[in-house]
Design a protein around this motif. Structure first.
Motif, short mmCIF file in Angstrom:
data_model
loop_
_atom_site.label_atom_id
_atom_site.label_comp_id
_atom_site.label_asym_id
_atom_site.label_seq_id
_atom_site.Cartn_x
_atom_site.Cartn_y
_atom_site.Cartn_z
N LYS A 84 -5.69 61.14 7.06
CA LYS A 84 -5.02 61.02 5.76
C LYS A 84 -3.52 61.05 6.01
O LYS A 84 -3.05 61.71 6.94
N LEU A 85 -2.76 60.36 5.17
CA LEU A 85 -1.31 60.32 5.31
C LEU A 85 -0.65 61.25 4.30
O LEU A 85 -1.07 61.33 3.15
N TRP A 86 0.38 61.96 4.75
CA TRP A 86 1.20 62.82 3.89
C TRP A 86 2.66 62.57 4.22
O TRP A 86 3.01 62.31 5.38
N LEU A 87 3.51 62.68 3.21
CA LEU A 87 4.95 62.66 3.42
C LEU A 87 5.45 64.09 3.31
O LEU A 87 5.13 64.79 2.35
N VAL A 88 6.17 64.54 4.32
CA VAL A 88 6.77 65.88 4.31
C VAL A 88 8.26 65.72 4.61
O VAL A 88 8.69 64.72 5.18
N VAL A 89 9.04 66.72 4.20
CA VAL A 89 10.48 66.69 4.48
C VAL A 89 10.86 68.00 5.16
O VAL A 89 10.38 69.07 4.78
N LYS A 90 11.69 67.88 6.20
CA LYS A 90 12.21 69.06 6.87
C LYS A 90 13.57 69.37 6.25
O LYS A 90 14.46 68.54 6.23
N THR A 91 13.70 70.57 5.72
CA THR A 91 14.91 70.99 5.02
C THR A 91 15.94 71.49 6.04
O THR A 91 15.60 71.75 7.20
N PRO A 92 17.20 71.67 5.62
CA PRO A 92 18.21 72.20 6.54
C PRO A 92 17.87 73.57 7.09
O PRO A 92 18.38 73.97 8.14
N THR A 93 17.01 74.32 6.41
CA THR A 93 16.61 75.65 6.91
C THR A 93 15.55 75.56 8.01
O THR A 93 15.18 76.58 8.59
N GLY A 94 15.04 74.34 8.28
CA GLY A 94 14.03 74.17 9.31
C GLY A 94 12.61 74.26 8.79
O GLY A 94 11.66 74.10 9.55
N MET A 95 12.44 74.52 7.50
CA MET A 95 11.10 74.59 6.90
C MET A 95 10.64 73.19 6.50
O MET A 95 11.47 72.31 6.25
N PHE A 96 9.33 73.01 6.44
CA PHE A 96 8.75 71.73 6.03
C PHE A 96 8.20 71.86 4.62
O PHE A 96 7.49 72.81 4.31
N THR A 97 8.51 70.89 3.78
CA THR A 97 7.98 70.85 2.42
C THR A 97 7.04 69.66 2.31
O THR A 97 7.47 68.52 2.44
N PRO A 98 5.73 69.92 2.09
CA PRO A 98 4.81 68.80 1.85
C PRO A 98 5.14 68.18 0.49
O PRO A 98 5.18 68.88 -0.51
N LEU A 99 5.40 66.89 0.46
CA LEU A 99 5.78 66.24 -0.79
C LEU A 99 4.57 65.69 -1.52
O LEU A 99 4.39 65.96 -2.70
N GLN A 100 3.76 64.88 -0.86
CA GLN A 100 2.56 64.36 -1.50
C GLN A 100 1.76 63.53 -0.51
O GLN A 100 2.29 63.04 0.48
#
Length: 186
Positions: A84-100
């Protein structure tokens, strides 16, 4: 002194011109196809079908060089088997946020318009988008934490996630509200 006379070409001499080039091009093309097939076969034997899926997978994320809080991210992808595909973003704090989760249409395109990126104090900082392929159980996990928390973050990508592409962008200072269907924050 007389000039030597050229001897006639032997009957078995290779053809010159377009036919020779065509035959040479066909041999090169056949060699390339054979090499690709050999690499895929070796991957399948040594590393299993997942390695072949990864080798055949194509993906691209298109993000502007700088982004506002609310954006649309789009791209192309082929979905690996059993993933399955997911888009995630790595924030400046180094944490990953799953977007959708990403749904790819018949032409291999996808669009994500649901998210807001960054907080007031993150203007001018870099964010990195990742398109990842992961097994169903990890996709279900990301979906579950996304349901429980409107702004979920995780410390690392799931262990079985394959990063298919990444895109770096800089956050501008805009704090405009996201339109319906999008949500703010990262």
């Amino acid at each position: 002194m007389t000039a030597p006379t050229p001897s006639p070409a032997p009957a078995h001499a290779p053809a010159r011109g377009p036919i020779r080039r065509f035959m040479r091009d066909q041999q090169v093309f056949s060699g390339i196809i054979g090499a690709v097939a050999a690499v895929l076969a070796t991957l399948a034997v040594e590393h299993g079908p997942e390695a072949v899926d990864k080798a055949r997978t194509t993906a691209e994320i298109r993000v502007p060089a700088s982004i506002d809080r609310c954006i649309t991210v789009e791209g192309t992808a082929s979905v690996p088997d059993r993933k399955k595909l997911w888009l995630v973003v790595k924030t400046p704090t180094g944490m990953f946020t799953p977007l959708q989760p990403i749904t790819v249409d018949g032409a291999g395109r996808w669009t994500m318009t649901r998210t807001g990126i960054g907080d007031d104090d993150e203007a001018g900082q870099e964010f990195v988008f990742y398109l990842i392929a992961l097994p169903q159980q990890w996709a279900d996990y990301l979906a579950e934490i996304d349901k429980r928390d409107p702004l979920p973050t995780v410390a690392m990508l799931p262990p079985d996630a394959d990063v298919l592409d990444d895109a770096h962008t800089m956050r501008t200072g805009s704090q405009a509200k996201c339109s319906p269907g999008q949500r703010g924050g990262s």
